[in-house]
Design an enzyme around this catalytic site. Structure first.
Site, PDB file in Angstrom:
ATOM      1  N   MET A   1     -17.645  -4.936   4.112  1.00  0.00           N
ATOM      2  CA  MET A   1     -16.603  -5.520   3.258  1.00  0.00           C
ATOM      3  C   MET A   1     -15.307  -4.755   3.450  1.00  0.00           C
ATOM      4  O   MET A   1     -15.229  -3.557   3.230  1.00  0.00           O
ATOM      5  CB  MET A   1     -17.029  -5.468   1.785  1.00  0.00           C
ATOM      6  CG  MET A   1     -16.002  -6.111   0.849  1.00  0.00           C
ATOM      7  SD  MET A   1     -16.594  -6.266  -0.843  1.00  0.00           S
ATOM      8  CE  MET A   1     -16.595  -4.549  -1.349  1.00  0.00           C
ATOM      9  N   CYS A   2     -14.270  -5.441   3.878  1.00  0.00           N
ATOM     10  CA  CYS A   2     -12.933  -4.876   4.035  1.00  0.00           C
ATOM     11  C   CYS A   2     -11.940  -5.769   3.303  1.00  0.00           C
ATOM     12  O   CYS A   2     -12.263  -6.892   2.909  1.00  0.00           O
ATOM     13  CB  CYS A   2     -12.553  -4.790   5.509  1.00  0.00           C
ATOM     14  SG  CYS A   2     -13.612  -3.699   6.490  1.00  0.00           S
ATOM     15  N   GLY A   3     -10.742  -5.280   3.119  1.00  0.00           N
ATOM     16  CA  GLY A   3      -9.716  -6.061   2.442  1.00  0.00           C
ATOM     17  C   GLY A   3      -8.508  -6.274   3.326  1.00  0.00           C
ATOM     18  O   GLY A   3      -8.086  -5.376   4.058  1.00  0.00           O
ATOM     19  N   ARG A  32     -12.250  -2.957  -1.855  1.00  0.00           N
ATOM     20  CA  ARG A  32     -12.938  -3.605  -0.737  1.00  0.00           C
ATOM     21  C   ARG A  32     -13.021  -2.695   0.486  1.00  0.00           C
ATOM     22  O   ARG A  32     -13.773  -2.999   1.426  1.00  0.00           O
ATOM     23  CB  ARG A  32     -12.213  -4.897  -0.347  1.00  0.00           C
ATOM     24  CG  ARG A  32     -12.184  -5.951  -1.444  1.00  0.00           C
ATOM     25  CD  ARG A  32     -11.604  -7.258  -0.920  1.00  0.00           C
ATOM     26  NE  ARG A  32     -12.422  -7.777   0.172  1.00  0.00           N
ATOM     27  CZ  ARG A  32     -13.487  -8.562   0.014  1.00  0.00           C
ATOM     28  NH1 ARG A  32     -13.867  -8.912  -1.200  1.00  0.00           N
ATOM     29  NH2 ARG A  32     -14.175  -8.994   1.062  1.00  0.00           N
ATOM     30  N   ASN A 180     -11.844  -8.683   8.796  1.00  0.00           N
ATOM     31  CA  ASN A 180     -12.876  -8.452   7.796  1.00  0.00           C
ATOM     32  C   ASN A 180     -14.147  -9.111   8.307  1.00  0.00           C
ATOM     33  O   ASN A 180     -14.198 -10.336   8.449  1.00  0.00           O
ATOM     34  CB  ASN A 180     -12.486  -9.046   6.447  1.00  0.00           C
ATOM     35  CG  ASN A 180     -13.609  -8.928   5.419  1.00  0.00           C
ATOM     36  OD1 ASN A 180     -14.476  -8.065   5.529  1.00  0.00           O
ATOM     37  ND2 ASN A 180     -13.588  -9.795   4.426  1.00  0.00           N
TER      38      ASN A 180
END
Length: 302
Positions: A1-3, A32, A180
């Site tokens: 999970m990245c933002g 995130r 992402n």
């Protein structure tokens, strides 16, 4: 999970607010990706200027003084190149009135161990390990003006937590890509690109996507065509944002596994991983707000 948070300002009167708007968006996606963060800002006075190439180098400490780096680079360039070096947060920016290839050659000869994380006439790229809000503050994002901004908060999955593994990946002039998700066949595509002579700086799967897009653009693809072709070659679950000197593109994987939401007005286009990052933008109540369709490439130009 990245933002991801990205902003393209169509209305020049908003350019002075680019940094403050992007900073407010970034603050809403820090959970995130708490590992590290990266920023790319376009046409920011004091960082880049017309007719001048700028290279972003990873890290503030390059092993020599700023004066020595400036002198070393200047000695390898034409006398009227006007080489300059500045440290911004955890990033070193080297500028001169020459092409990026010539400037990169001078930098690597002066600093053989330097890692170039951004290049072009319009973009400055900054990245570091740590809390994203602190990274943004350390680079002075909130006070920056500009035409576009791109930010990414990382939760590492495919490679180690390092500044070099942070996004965006900028592998061609004024081109940046953030991601992402993950590419499941990145090792295969990396080998294919290496056979074509492409050189990599990290083991990150996202760099493979960036190098692939850059390769397709070099072969004559439009940005939209390059991302359509990426979808045919790279497998996985992803949301990508790609920026150039005058454009921004968003694409999700064919089943839209990773979140994305877009707000579009006459004044701007904004994209984020979650709506809360868009909620405080000016005129958001009148914006066209939508989720990108699976597998469809969306592009906007300044």
């Amino acid at each position: 999970m990245c933002g991801i948070a990205a902003l393209q300002l169509r209305n020049p009167s908003l350019h002075p607010l680019m940094g403050s708007l992007l900073s407010s968006m970034l603050c809403q996606i820090v959970d995130r990706g708490p590992d590290s963060a990266g920023l790319a800002v376009y046409d920011t006075p004091g960082l880049v200027s017309p007719g001048t190439s700028t290279l972003s180098l990873l890290g503030r400490d390059q092993g020599i003084t700023t004066a020595a780096l400036t002198a070393g680079v200047a000695a390898l360039l034409p006398p009227d190149a006007g080489a300059s070096v500045q440290v911004v947060g955890d990033t070193t920016l080297v500028s001169a009135a020459v092409g990026t290839d010539l400037l990169a050659k001078a930098v690597t000869e002066t600093l053989p161990g330097a890692t170039i994380i951004g290049r072009g006439e319009h973009v400055a790229v900054m990245k570091s390990v740590g809390h994203p809000v602190e990274i943004a503050a350390g680079h002075g994002l909130e006070a920056m003006a500009g035409s576009q901004g791109l930010s990414h908060t990382r939760m590492a999955t495919e490679s180690a937590v390092t500044a070099g593994g942070s996004h965006p990946f900028s592998v061609a002039d004024d081109l940046c890509l953030v991601h992402n998700g993950s590419f499941s066949n990145h090792a295969t595509v990396r080998r294919d690109l290496k056979r074509e002579g492409v050189v990599f700086d990290s083991e990150n799967d996202t760099e493979v996507g960036a190098r692939y897009v850059a390769s397709r653009l070099q072969q004559g693809d439009t940005l939209e065509e390059a991302l359509v072709n990426l979808g045919k070659v790279l497998d996985g679950f992803y949301t990508l944002v790609v920026t150039t000197a005058d454009s921004m593109a968003v694409v999700r994987d064919p089943i839209a596994c990773k979140p994305a939401i877009i707000a579009e007005t006459d004044d701007y286009v904004a994209m984020a991983s979650e709506y809360r990052a868009l909620a405080s933008l000016p005129g958001i109540n009148d914006a066209r707000i939508f989720e990108p369709e699976p597998g469809k490439v969306y592009t906007w130009s300044l």
